[in-house]
Enzyme design. Structure first.
Site, short mmCIF file in Angstrom:
data_model
loop_
_atom_site.label_atom_id
_atom_site.label_comp_id
_atom_site.label_asym_id
_atom_site.label_seq_id
_atom_site.Cartn_x
_atom_site.Cartn_y
_atom_site.Cartn_z
N LYS A 79 0.87 -1.18 0.00
CA LYS A 79 0.00 0.00 0.00
C LYS A 79 0.91 1.22 0.00
O LYS A 79 1.95 1.22 0.67
CB LYS A 79 -0.88 -0.05 1.26
CG LYS A 79 -1.90 1.08 1.36
CD LYS A 79 -2.78 0.90 2.61
CE LYS A 79 -3.84 1.98 2.71
NZ LYS A 79 -4.71 1.78 3.90
N SER A 154 -9.71 1.81 2.97
CA SER A 154 -8.85 2.61 2.13
C SER A 154 -7.79 1.78 1.39
O SER A 154 -7.16 2.28 0.47
CB SER A 154 -8.12 3.66 2.98
OG SER A 154 -7.28 3.03 3.92
N SER A 178 -9.91 -0.53 7.19
CA SER A 178 -9.37 -0.39 5.83
C SER A 178 -8.66 -1.60 5.24
O SER A 178 -8.30 -1.57 4.06
CB SER A 178 -8.42 0.79 5.77
OG SER A 178 -9.15 1.96 5.62
N1 GLN Z 1 -13.22 4.13 6.62
C1 GLN Z 1 -12.54 4.59 7.79
C2 GLN Z 1 -12.14 6.04 7.62
O1 GLN Z 1 -12.48 6.59 6.64
C3 GLN Z 1 -11.38 3.72 8.09
C4 GLN Z 1 -10.17 4.03 7.31
C5 GLN Z 1 -8.99 3.18 7.69
O2 GLN Z 1 -9.12 2.14 8.33
N2 GLN Z 1 -7.83 3.64 7.34
O3 GLN Z 1 -11.50 6.62 8.44
#
Ligand code: GLN
Length: 483
Positions: A79, A154, A178
């Site tokens: 990532k 994400s 994410s």
């Molecule tokens: N969807 C969550 C957010 O927008 C989690 C994102 C993540 O785990 N990095 O913060």
């Protein structure tokens, strides 16, 4: 050798060991697959073809000499939140579009030392803020199961790359879901270990008390292999925990007979797509047929997890992202009138809307007049949620309330987007390990079974998932255009 891309890591290790193919052949095959398919998916921000070929050659030499680590010659993708020396590390943001990291994250270093071959950097929501991979400066990632749908976020690029068989494993990070949510939406396996299990050194910070690195693969066994390399104490991360790392691969073989699992009653309430609920109920029946005992548990405070998270995470991010000011690295605005103007313009130009929304929310909840009402209160509720988990057993439910949603469907409505994290966020607030495993389809789109365990019980989750995958074949399904 036509179907190298279809093989799991475990199968690839067998092929490399027996000399059926080399890492150079495997790496070439996957690089040409990426070249053929990435335009459709937008899963990669950077492809490091030359570096990958050099690493594959080195891995083949090491193997021939009877050397090489646990992942020798196996392709992976990082990532783009992990710092990679000499390679662009953008975090999905314009503000880091020109940033070449001078050092490797611990995760990157450990995987390289184990012999893994890095094919490139995966697209992601900007600074890991999002549930759909639509907030990336590099554009949305598309779900291999339906190119009009999001792959989740994400770590959407990581998940799409693994689901489309462009790579057998990809690193991810999980602050509120994410890793697990994109794994669920793409029919892959994703594990977020216990907070402190994997080093955060060199992983660009979003919300430091919640961020954890993990991995997305197609099987639990592969996840066990990669996590075993990633995990472990790192003195460069002050929240890293010095706790022995078990042999995850050996641990998954044990049966789950007699294991008690809690089914969280609140997670089957309204808000859950009824078909997704049915897939999970079917999965629970399979788990019971394997000898585990399912009992319903109550988590009275779990409904507060989304509002709690959306106070704590923005608060931490507003502090973490203050370092991106145009001075030391990243985007710097031109023609600024003075220093303050340079800060404001660099940040104004460099950050996207969702990141700005979070910074503003975070600054607000930390401000003198509102600190007690929001931030302190959220920290108190966070403890109550952690207590709920302590009282429950290791729990099982669905990873996301719906299957993959369409690109554009939720992106203009932040609250609806935030609600998507309802089942995953609790584990981050409590620092617990969580995992998603494919458990069926709804209208042709994958659904994920969500597992949460006690602190440092990653091996129980991996064992559970592996045994479930021995009894089912959802994980073997491949999107039609990526066979
Ligand atoms: N969807 C969550 C957010 O927008 C989690 C994102 C993540 O785990 N990095 O913060």
């Amino acid at each position: 050798m036509m179907d190298l891309h279809a093989k799991s890591m475990t199968e690839l290790i067998a092929g490399l060991d027996s000399g059926e193919f080399t890492s150079v052949e495997l790496t070439e095959a996957l690089l040409s697959r990426i070249a053929a398919h990435n335009d459709k998916l937008n899963a990669f921000v950077t492809v490091t073809g030359d570096e990958a070929m050099a690493a594959a050659e080195a891995a083949d030499k090491a193997r021939a000499a009877g050397k090489g680590g646990a992942l020798n010659g196996l392709p992976i993708v990082h990532k783009d939140i992990f710092c990679t020396r000499g390679v662009k590390t953008s975090c999905g943001s314009k503000i880091l579009d020109n940033f070449i990291s001078p050092y490797d994250a611990t995760v990157v270093e450990k995987l390289a030392n184990a012999g893994a071959v890095v094919l490139g950097k995966a697209n992601m929501d900007e600074f890991a803020m999002g549930s759909s991979n639509e907030t990336s400066y590099y554009g949305a990632v598309f779900n291999p199961w339906d190119l009009e749908c999001t792959p989740g976020g994400s770590s959407g690029g990581s998940a799409a790359a693994v689901a489309a068989r462009l790579v057998p494993a990809a690193t991810g990070t999980d602050t509120g879901g994410s890793i697990r949510q994109p794994a669920a939406l793409t029919g892959t396996v994703g594990i977020k270990p216990t907070y402190g299990r994997v080093s955060r050194y060199g992983m660009i910070a979003f919300a430091s008390s919640l961020d954890q690195a993990g991995v997305i693969t197609r099987t639990a066994e592969d996840a066990a292999r990669v996590l075993g390399v990633m995990a472990g104490f790192d003195e460069r991360d002050s929240t890293s925990v010095d706790h022995p790392v078990p042999d995850y691969v050996a641990g998954i073989k044990e049966s789950i007979e007699g294991l008690k699992v809690g089914i969280v009653r609140q997670h089957f309430d309204e808000g859950l797509d009824p078909d997704c609920g049915d897939r999970v109920r079917d999965a629970i029946a399979v788990i019971e047929s394997l000898g585990a005992e399912a009992v319903e548990v109550d988590m009275p405070n779990i409904d507060y997890s989304v509002p709690t998270y959306y106070v704590v995470a923005p608060a931490e991010c507003s502090s973490n992202l203050s370092r991106f000011d145009g001075v030391r690295f990243g985007h710097r605005a031109e023609n600024a009138e003075d220093l303050m103007d340079m800060y404001c313009r660099s940040r104004g130009e460099g950050f996207g809307d969702e990141v700005k929304r979070r910074i503003m929310t975070g600054t607000y909840v930390l401000s003198a007049g509102y600190y007690d009402a929001y931030y302190l209160k959220a920290q108190q509720v966070r403890h109550l949620i952690a207590d709920d988990f302590k009282k429950a057993f290791a729990d099982v439910d669905v990873t996301a309330p719906t299957p993959a949603f369409r690109i554009g469907e939720k992106v203009d409505d932040p609250i609806t987007m935030y609600l998507n994290d309802i089942y995953t966020i609790g584990a981050n607030l409590a620092g617990l390990p969580g995992m998603s495993v494919p458990c069926g389809f709804v209208n042709g789109l994958p659904v994920g079974l969500h597992l949460v365990g006690h602190h440092f019980e990653e091996q129980t989750l991996l064992r559970f998932a592996h045994q479930y995958q021995q009894a089912t074949d959802w994980h073997a399904a491949c999107p039609e255009d990526f066979q």
